[in-house]
Structure formats: structure tokens, C-alpha cells
Write a protein that holds these residues in place. Structure first.
Motif, PDB file in Angstrom:
ATOM      1  N   GLY A 118       0.807  -1.211   0.000  1.00 33.73           N
ATOM      2  CA  GLY A 118       0.000   0.000   0.000  1.00 33.73           C
ATOM      3  C   GLY A 118       0.837   1.256   0.000  1.00 33.73           C
ATOM      4  O   GLY A 118       0.545   2.219  -0.704  1.00 33.73           O
ATOM      5  N   LYS A 119       1.915   1.242   0.779  1.00 34.11           N
ATOM      6  CA  LYS A 119       2.829   2.388   0.801  1.00 34.11           C
ATOM      7  C   LYS A 119       3.493   2.565  -0.557  1.00 34.11           C
ATOM      8  O   LYS A 119       3.625   3.685  -1.051  1.00 34.11           O
ATOM      9  CB  LYS A 119       3.907   2.200   1.880  1.00 34.11           C
ATOM     10  N   LEU A 120       3.922   1.457  -1.135  1.00 35.03           N
ATOM     11  CA  LEU A 120       4.642   1.495  -2.407  1.00 35.03           C
ATOM     12  C   LEU A 120       3.754   2.027  -3.534  1.00 35.03           C
ATOM     13  O   LEU A 120       4.212   2.796  -4.371  1.00 35.03           O
ATOM     14  CB  LEU A 120       5.147   0.092  -2.755  1.00 35.03           C
ATOM     15  N   THR A 121       2.497   1.615  -3.529  1.00 39.53           N
ATOM     16  CA  THR A 121       1.591   2.004  -4.607  1.00 39.53           C
ATOM     17  C   THR A 121       0.780   3.255  -4.283  1.00 39.53           C
ATOM     18  O   THR A 121       0.050   3.756  -5.141  1.00 39.53           O
ATOM     19  CB  THR A 121       0.603   0.859  -4.929  1.00 39.53           C
ATOM     20  N   GLY A 122       0.883   3.739  -3.056  1.00 38.73           N
ATOM     21  CA  GLY A 122       0.104   4.904  -2.655  1.00 38.73           C
ATOM     22  C   GLY A 122      -1.354   4.569  -2.370  1.00 38.73           C
ATOM     23  O   GLY A 122      -2.204   5.445  -2.332  1.00 38.73           O
ATOM     24  N   ASP A 123      -1.645   3.295  -2.144  1.00 41.60           N
ATOM     25  CA  ASP A 123      -3.010   2.835  -1.886  1.00 41.60           C
ATOM     26  C   ASP A 123      -3.254   2.856  -0.370  1.00 41.60           C
ATOM     27  O   ASP A 123      -2.854   1.940   0.345  1.00 41.60           O
ATOM     28  CB  ASP A 123      -3.185   1.431  -2.455  1.00 41.60           C
ATOM     29  N   GLU A 124      -3.915   3.918   0.098  1.00 43.30           N
ATOM     30  CA  GLU A 124      -4.156   4.075   1.535  1.00 43.30           C
ATOM     31  C   GLU A 124      -5.033   2.960   2.098  1.00 43.30           C
ATOM     32  O   GLU A 124      -4.838   2.520   3.224  1.00 43.30           O
ATOM     33  CB  GLU A 124      -4.795   5.433   1.827  1.00 43.30           C
ATOM     34  N   LYS A 125      -6.033   2.520   1.317  1.00 44.94           N
ATOM     35  CA  LYS A 125      -6.929   1.467   1.786  1.00 44.94           C
ATOM     36  C   LYS A 125      -6.147   0.183   2.039  1.00 44.94           C
ATOM     37  O   LYS A 125      -6.301  -0.458   3.081  1.00 44.94           O
ATOM     38  CB  LYS A 125      -8.035   1.222   0.758  1.00 44.94           C
ATOM     39  N   LEU A 126      -5.285  -0.205   1.105  1.00 44.22           N
ATOM     40  CA  LEU A 126      -4.482  -1.411   1.250  1.00 44.22           C
ATOM     41  C   LEU A 126      -3.525  -1.280   2.432  1.00 44.22           C
ATOM     42  O   LEU A 126      -3.363  -2.214   3.221  1.00 44.22           O
ATOM     43  CB  LEU A 126      -3.706  -1.698  -0.039  1.00 44.22           C
ATOM     44  N   LYS A 127      -2.933  -0.116   2.566  1.00 47.85           N
ATOM     45  CA  LYS A 127      -2.015   0.141   3.681  1.00 47.85           C
ATOM     46  C   LYS A 127      -2.749  -0.010   5.014  1.00 47.85           C
ATOM     47  O   LYS A 127      -2.255  -0.673   5.935  1.00 47.85           O
ATOM     48  CB  LYS A 127      -1.427   1.547   3.549  1.00 47.85           C
ATOM     49  N   ASN A 128      -3.939   0.585   5.115  1.00 50.20           N
ATOM     50  CA  ASN A 128      -4.706   0.506   6.358  1.00 50.20           C
ATOM     51  C   ASN A 128      -5.179  -0.914   6.648  1.00 50.20           C
ATOM     52  O   ASN A 128      -5.214  -1.335   7.808  1.00 50.20           O
ATOM     53  CB  ASN A 128      -5.886   1.469   6.314  1.00 50.20           C
ATOM     54  N   GLU A 129      -5.535  -1.659   5.610  1.00 53.16           N
ATOM     55  CA  GLU A 129      -5.900  -3.067   5.796  1.00 53.16           C
ATOM     56  C   GLU A 129      -4.706  -3.842   6.354  1.00 53.16           C
ATOM     57  O   GLU A 129      -4.862  -4.715   7.214  1.00 53.16           O
ATOM     58  CB  GLU A 129      -6.335  -3.692   4.474  1.00 53.16           C
ATOM     59  N   GLY A 130      -3.530  -3.528   5.855  1.00 58.46           N
ATOM     60  CA  GLY A 130      -2.320  -4.189   6.341  1.00 58.46           C
ATOM     61  C   GLY A 130      -2.068  -3.918   7.810  1.00 58.46           C
ATOM     62  O   GLY A 130      -1.730  -4.823   8.575  1.00 58.46           O
ATOM     63  N   VAL A 131      -2.244  -2.671   8.208  1.00 59.09           N
ATOM     64  CA  VAL A 131      -2.058  -2.304   9.614  1.00 59.09           C
ATOM     65  C   VAL A 131      -3.080  -3.044  10.474  1.00 59.09           C
ATOM     66  O   VAL A 131      -2.743  -3.587  11.534  1.00 59.09           O
ATOM     67  CB  VAL A 131      -2.167  -0.771   9.805  1.00 59.09           C
ATOM     68  N   ALA A 132      -4.330  -3.092  10.014  1.00 59.83           N
ATOM     69  CA  ALA A 132      -5.377  -3.796  10.762  1.00 59.83           C
ATOM     70  C   ALA A 132      -5.062  -5.289  10.871  1.00 59.83           C
ATOM     71  O   ALA A 132      -5.266  -5.898  11.930  1.00 59.83           O
ATOM     72  CB  ALA A 132      -6.735  -3.586  10.089  1.00 59.83           C
ATOM     73  N   ASP A 133      -4.574  -5.884   9.792  1.00 54.92           N
ATOM     74  CA  ASP A 133      -4.211  -7.303   9.822  1.00 54.92           C
ATOM     75  C   ASP A 133      -3.084  -7.556  10.825  1.00 54.92           C
ATOM     76  O   ASP A 133      -3.075  -8.582  11.508  1.00 54.92           O
ATOM     77  CB  ASP A 133      -3.781  -7.789   8.437  1.00 54.92           C
ATOM     78  N   GLN A 134      -2.143  -6.618  10.908  1.00 49.97           N
ATOM     79  CA  GLN A 134      -1.048  -6.782  11.858  1.00 49.97           C
ATOM     80  C   GLN A 134      -1.572  -6.787  13.293  1.00 49.97           C
ATOM     81  O   GLN A 134      -1.158  -7.608  14.107  1.00 49.97           O
ATOM     82  CB  GLN A 134      -0.023  -5.659  11.689  1.00 49.97           C
ATOM     83  N   VAL A 135      -2.499  -5.881  13.585  1.00 52.92           N
ATOM     84  CA  VAL A 135      -3.076  -5.826  14.928  1.00 52.92           C
ATOM     85  C   VAL A 135      -3.828  -7.127  15.222  1.00 52.92           C
ATOM     86  O   VAL A 135      -3.660  -7.725  16.288  1.00 52.92           O
ATOM     87  CB  VAL A 135      -4.018  -4.605  15.073  1.00 52.92           C
ATOM     88  N   LYS A 136      -4.627  -7.570  14.263  1.00 52.95           N
ATOM     89  CA  LYS A 136      -5.377  -8.819  14.422  1.00 52.95           C
ATOM     90  C   LYS A 136      -4.415  -9.985  14.680  1.00 52.95           C
ATOM     91  O   LYS A 136      -4.644 -10.821  15.555  1.00 52.95           O
ATOM     92  CB  LYS A 136      -6.206  -9.088  13.170  1.00 52.95           C
ATOM     93  N   GLY A 137      -3.322 -10.031  13.911  1.00 51.83           N
ATOM     94  CA  GLY A 137      -2.344 -11.105  14.070  1.00 51.83           C
ATOM     95  C   GLY A 137      -1.663 -11.078  15.427  1.00 51.83           C
ATOM     96  O   GLY A 137      -1.446 -12.125  16.054  1.00 51.83           O
ATOM     97  N   LYS A 138      -1.347  -9.888  15.907  1.00 52.60           N
ATOM     98  CA  LYS A 138      -0.691  -9.764  17.214  1.00 52.60           C
ATOM     99  C   LYS A 138      -1.620 -10.218  18.335  1.00 52.60           C
ATOM    100  O   LYS A 138      -1.185 -10.895  19.268  1.00 52.60           O
ATOM    101  CB  LYS A 138      -0.224  -8.320  17.437  1.00 52.60           C
ATOM    102  N   VAL A 139      -2.902  -9.845  18.222  1.00 52.65           N
ATOM    103  CA  VAL A 139      -3.874 -10.262  19.244  1.00 52.65           C
ATOM    104  C   VAL A 139      -4.036 -11.779  19.212  1.00 52.65           C
ATOM    105  O   VAL A 139      -4.031 -12.439  20.254  1.00 52.65           O
ATOM    106  CB  VAL A 139      -5.229  -9.552  19.026  1.00 52.65           C
ATOM    107  N   GLN A 140      -4.166 -12.334  18.012  1.00 49.03           N
ATOM    108  CA  GLN A 140      -4.333 -13.782  17.881  1.00 49.03           C
ATOM    109  C   GLN A 140      -3.112 -14.521  18.428  1.00 49.03           C
ATOM    110  O   GLN A 140      -3.240 -15.539  19.102  1.00 49.03           O
ATOM    111  CB  GLN A 140      -4.572 -14.137  16.413  1.00 49.03           C
TER     112      GLN A 140
END
Length: 59
Positions: free
Chosen positions: A24-46
């Protein structure tokens, strides 16, 4: 000594989130970047949940 499946899945989700965030950062896609951040949080909690389960099992 087996590790709880939540720890494995959490680590995989976290890693996938890092990849998504980077893409997302590389392509400038904010939605993809934010999904990635959310997935990281989900993964850390799991992963943490799996760690607690392992601790309760005495591993």
C-alpha cells in the motif's frame, strides 16, 4: 512441544499485514495500507491469545 494454532495463524496474519502495508505504501493505496495495519493488529492479538493458551497448558 506443539505450539497453539492461534500463535501460528497470528504470526501468519501479522506477516501478511506487513506485506499489505508495504504494498500500500509502495503504490500509494491508503486502503491497502490501512488493511495491512489492521491485519497486523489482528495477528498480534491472535498470537497473544495463543500464547496465553500455551501458558495455561504449561508449554
Amino acid at each position: 512441544m506443539a505450539v497453539d494454532k492461534d500463535r501460528v495463524e497470528g504470526s501468519a496474519t501479522n506477516l501478511g499485514g506487513k506485506v499489505k502495508e508495504g504494498a500500500g505504501k509502495l503504490t500509494g493505496d491508503e486502503k491497502l495500507k490501512n488493511e495491512g495495519v489492521a491485519d497486523q493488529v489482528k495477528g498480534k492479538v491472535q498470537n497473544a491469545v495463543g500464547g496465553v493458551k500455551d501458558a495455561l497448558k504449561g508449554k
